[in-house]
Scaffold this active site. Structure first.
Site, PDB file in Angstrom:
ATOM      1  N   GLU A  25      -0.385   7.900  -1.016  1.00 59.46           N
ATOM      2  CA  GLU A  25      -1.425   8.266  -1.729  1.00 59.46           C
ATOM      3  C   GLU A  25      -0.907   9.371  -2.222  1.00 59.46           C
ATOM      4  O   GLU A  25      -1.001   9.971  -3.002  1.00 59.46           O
ATOM      5  CB  GLU A  25      -2.952   8.180  -1.113  1.00 59.46           C
ATOM      6  CG  GLU A  25      -2.961   9.361   0.154  1.00 59.46           C
ATOM      7  CD  GLU A  25      -1.957   9.003   1.217  1.00 59.46           C
ATOM      8  OE1 GLU A  25      -2.601   9.491   2.696  1.00 59.46           O
ATOM      9  OE2 GLU A  25      -1.925   8.105   1.520  1.00 59.46           O
ATOM     10  N   CYS A  72      13.554  10.432   7.323  1.00 59.37           N
ATOM     11  CA  CYS A  72      13.441   9.767   8.845  1.00 59.37           C
ATOM     12  C   CYS A  72      15.324   9.662   9.153  1.00 59.37           C
ATOM     13  O   CYS A  72      14.760   9.513  10.765  1.00 59.37           O
ATOM     14  CB  CYS A  72      13.298   8.401   8.569  1.00 59.37           C
ATOM     15  SG  CYS A  72      13.902   7.127   8.271  1.00 59.37           S
ATOM     16  N   SER A 104       5.535   7.977  11.106  1.00 59.84           N
ATOM     17  CA  SER A 104       5.830   8.584  12.192  1.00 59.84           C
ATOM     18  C   SER A 104       5.074   7.398  12.637  1.00 59.84           C
ATOM     19  O   SER A 104       5.049   6.631  12.893  1.00 59.84           O
ATOM     20  CB  SER A 104       4.655   9.615  11.634  1.00 59.84           C
ATOM     21  OG  SER A 104       3.009   9.383  12.119  1.00 59.84           O
ATOM     22  N   LYS A 163       0.933  -1.163   0.037  1.00 58.74           N
ATOM     23  CA  LYS A 163      -0.205   0.174   0.416  1.00 58.74           C
ATOM     24  C   LYS A 163       1.611   1.230  -0.147  1.00 58.74           C
ATOM     25  O   LYS A 163       1.717   1.460   1.178  1.00 58.74           O
ATOM     26  CB  LYS A 163      -0.797  -0.063   1.954  1.00 58.74           C
ATOM     27  CG  LYS A 163      -1.680   0.479   0.723  1.00 58.74           C
ATOM     28  CD  LYS A 163      -2.224   1.944   0.491  1.00 58.74           C
ATOM     29  CE  LYS A 163      -1.342   3.169   2.262  1.00 58.74           C
ATOM     30  NZ  LYS A 163      -1.314   3.831   1.680  1.00 58.74           N
TER      31      LYS A 163
END
Length: 504
Positions: free
Chosen positions: A184, A289, A234, A181
Site C-alpha cells: 500500500e 533483502c 519480513s 496485492k
C-alpha cells in the site's frame, strides 16, 4: 491545492477483470513522496467483497486461459516484454516518486524485473514433460505439468515493479490467473504493468490487482479458490502467511528477512572489497533483502578496510532520486527512518563503536525521510544491530581472528538469504561455498541475486516453503505434475487380470 484536494485528485484503486475499479470500501491509506515527506495521493483499501470480486474474475478467466496454446502465451509474453522495455522510464519515474529510489536504481529494478518476463517467453520449452515408451508391454508413461488455477502474490514496498514481475510472469505463462496485492506504500507501478499486460494481450481476468492492507491479505489467505500464495516481506509476516495459508490447504512460497554477511579475508583486494561493501550496504538506502548489512573482517584486514569504507562513504551524495547527482535516496517512511536511526545509539550503549554517524556526518536534506550512511564497528552477535534486520543504510563490522570463526558466526545466524566472500584464494572461496549455510553465495560479488534462469531464495528463516522464487523453481511452483500411463492394445488381446500390474 489543499491536502484533501491532493488526496481526492490521485486515488489508486483496483484492477479487476481488465479495467480499473474504484473501491467502495470507504477505507484508504496515504501515499507519500519519501523525498519530501509530502502526501501525493491515496490508495484504496479493499474490502473482503472486493477481494472476492477479483478472485471470481480470475476463476472465470482460468478455463479459457489454461486452454490457450503455449505458442500464444509465449507471444503475449514477448509483447509484454517489449511494452515494459518501451515504458521503462515511466515505470522508473513512478518508483522514484513513491519509493524514493534514484533514477538509476529504479531503472535497474525495471531491468531485473524484465529479465523474468524474458524467461517466461520460453514457456513452451519450460513446460516440456518426459516420456517413457514401452514402460511395460504396450504401455507408455509420460509426465505433464498443468497450472494450478487462481494464485495470489503479496509484494513488498522496496521493489514495486521487480517483485510483481517475479510472480506474474511465470504464473501467467504457466496458464494460471493471478491476483496481486501490492504494498500500500507503493501501489502505482503495478497498475501501469497491468495496463501494459492488457495491451500485450493478457485476457481480462487473468491479471487482477487489489490494493489494501491486512483485510485483503487475510481474505486471500483463506479464500478457497486461491490455490497458491507467493509473498516477499519480513520474516515475522512470512512465517505467519506460511502457517495460515498452508493451514488452509494452499501451496506457499514466503520469502522473509535477511542478515547478509560479507566475509573479507586478509588477502582480498582491499579497494574492491571496500567498493563492494559500500555499494551493497547503502544502495537503495539499504532497503534490499539482499543488502550487505554485516562485514565480517578477518584479522588484520579490519582497520584498513574500515578506513577505505569511510573514505568512500564521505563521497556519497544523499538526496532526492529526481536529482541527477543523488546516489542514495530516502527511506520509505518517517517511522521507518526513525526506527533505523534508533539502532545507532543503542549499538553504542551495547558496546559497539559508531564509526560513521549518518545523522550528523552528512549533508542529507532536512525534508523527507533521509538518513545518511552509518557504520558501526566492533559489533558482536547479541547486539540488536546485529541480531535484527535493520533494513536501512547501516553497515555493521564484526571482527574475527580466523576463517572458522567467521564461518561459525555466519552459519549460526538465524537468517540464510545470501552471503559473499572476498578473497584472491580460489581454494578458500570454494570451501566457503561448500560450507556456508545460505541460499545464495557471491564470490567477490557482494549481492549474488541470481539471473532469471536460476531461482531466488534463501535458507533457514529467510524462506518458508519448499520452492524458491522465479526461474525453474518458479515454474515448478506455479504448476503441478501429472503422470499418465497409457495403453492402446489390440482389442482382441485384452483379458481380465486380477494380479498386480507387471512391468517385466
Amino acid at each position: 491545492m489543499s491536502l484533501s484536494e491532493v488526496v481526492r485528485a490521485a486515488t489508486v484503486s483496483h484492477w479487476i477483470n481488465g479495467k480499473s475499479v474504484q473501491s467502495a470500501s470507504g477505507r484508504a491509506g496515504i501515499i507519500y513522496n519519501p523525498a519530501t515527506g509530502e502526501t501525493i495521493g491515496q490508495v484504496a483499501f479493499a474490502s473482503r467483497e472486493e477481494v472476492d470480486q477479483a478472485v471470481a474474475a480470475a476463476k472465470a478467466a482460468f478455463p479459457s486461459w489454461r486452454s490457450t496454446a503455449l505458442s500464444r502465451r509465449a507471444e503475449v509474453m514477448f509483447k509484454l516484454r517489449d511494452l515494459i522495455a518501451q515504458n521503462r522510464q515511466r515505470i522508473a519515474e513512478i518508483l522514484t516518486r513513491e519509493n524514493g529510489k534514484t533514477t538509476s536504481d529504479a531503472l535497474g529494478e525495471v531491468a531485473r524485473g524484465l529479465e523474468n518476463v524474458e524467461f517466461a517467453c520460453g514457456i513452451p520449452n519450460l513446460l516440456k514433460g518426459g516420456y517413457s515408451e514401452q514402460a511395460s508391454q504396450g504401455v507408455d508413461v509420460y509426465q505433464i505439468r498443468q497450472p494450478l488455477g487462481v494464485v495470489a502474490g503479496i509484494t513488498p514496498f522496496n521493489f514495486p515493479a521487480m517483485v510483481p514481475l517475479w510472480m506474474l510472469a511465470n504464473a501467467i505463462a504457466c496458464g494460471n490467473c493471478i491476483v496481486l496485492k501490492p504494498s500500500e506504500k507503493v501501489p502505482s507501478a503495478s497498475i501501469l504493468i497491468a495496463e501494459l499486460a492488457r495491451e500485450a494481450g493478457v485476457p481480462d481476468g487473468v491479471l487482477n490487482l487489489v490494493q489494501g492492507d491486512r483485510v485483503a491479505v487475510d481474505r486471500l489467505l483463506e479464500h478457497p479458490d486461491v490455490k497458491a500464495i507467493s509473498f516477499v516481506g519480513s520474516t515475522v509476516v512470512a512465517k505467519s502467511i506460511y502457517e495460515t495459508a498452508t493451514r488452509n490447504g494452499k501451496r506457499v512460497q514466503a520469502l522473509g528477512g535477511a542478515k547478509n554477511h560479507m566475509l573479507v579475508l586478509p588477502d582480498a583486494d582491499l579497494a574492491m572489497a571496500a567498493d563492494a561493501a559500500v555499494s551493497a550496504a547503502y544502495g537503495a538506502a539499504g532497503e534490499r533483502c539482499m543488502a550487505i548489512s554485516v562485514v565480517v573482517a578477518v584479522g588484520s584486514v579490519a582497520d584498513p578496510l574500515i578506513a577505505a569504507i569511510r573514505e568512500r562513504v564521505a563521497k556519497i551524495a544523499v538526496g532526492p532520486g529526481t536529482e541527477s547527482g543523488s546516489q542514495m535516496g530516502p527511506l520509505i517512511t518517517r517511522e521507518h527512518r526513525d526506527r533505523v536511526a534508533s539502532h545507532l545509539d543503542r549499538a553504542v550503549q551495547e558496546g559497539a563503536t559508531l564509526a560513521i554517524d549518518g545523522r550528523v556526518e552528512s549533508a542529507a536534506p532536512a525534508e523527507g525521510f533521509f538518513l545518511a550512511p552509518a557504520l558501526i564497528d566492533h559489533v558482536e552477535p547479541g547486539m540488536a544491530c546485529y541480531d535484527q534486520e535493520i533494513f536501512g543504510p547501516v553497515l555493521s563490522v564484526v571482527r574475527v581472528k580466523s576463517y572458522p570463526d567467521a564461518l561459525r558466526i555466519i552459519n549460526e545466524n538465524p537468517y540464510g538469504n545470501g552471503s559473499a566472500i572476498f578473497t584472491r584464494d580460489g581454494g578458500a572461496a570454494r570451501q566457503f561455498q561448500f560450507d556456508v549455510e545460505v541460499g545464495m553465495v557471491g564470490i567477490n560479488v557482494p549481492i549474488p541475486v541470481p539471473v532469471s534462469y536460476y531461482s531466488f531464495g534463501g535458507w533457514k528463516s529467510s524462506l518458508f516453503g519448499d520452492l524458491h522464487m522465479y526461474g525453474p523453481e518458479g515454474v515448478q511452483f506455479y504448476t503441478r505434475s501429472k503422470v499418465v500411463t497409457s495403453r492402446w492394445p489390440d482389442p482382441g488381446s485384452s483379458n481380465v487380470d486380477l494380479g498386480f500390474p507387471q512391468v517385466r
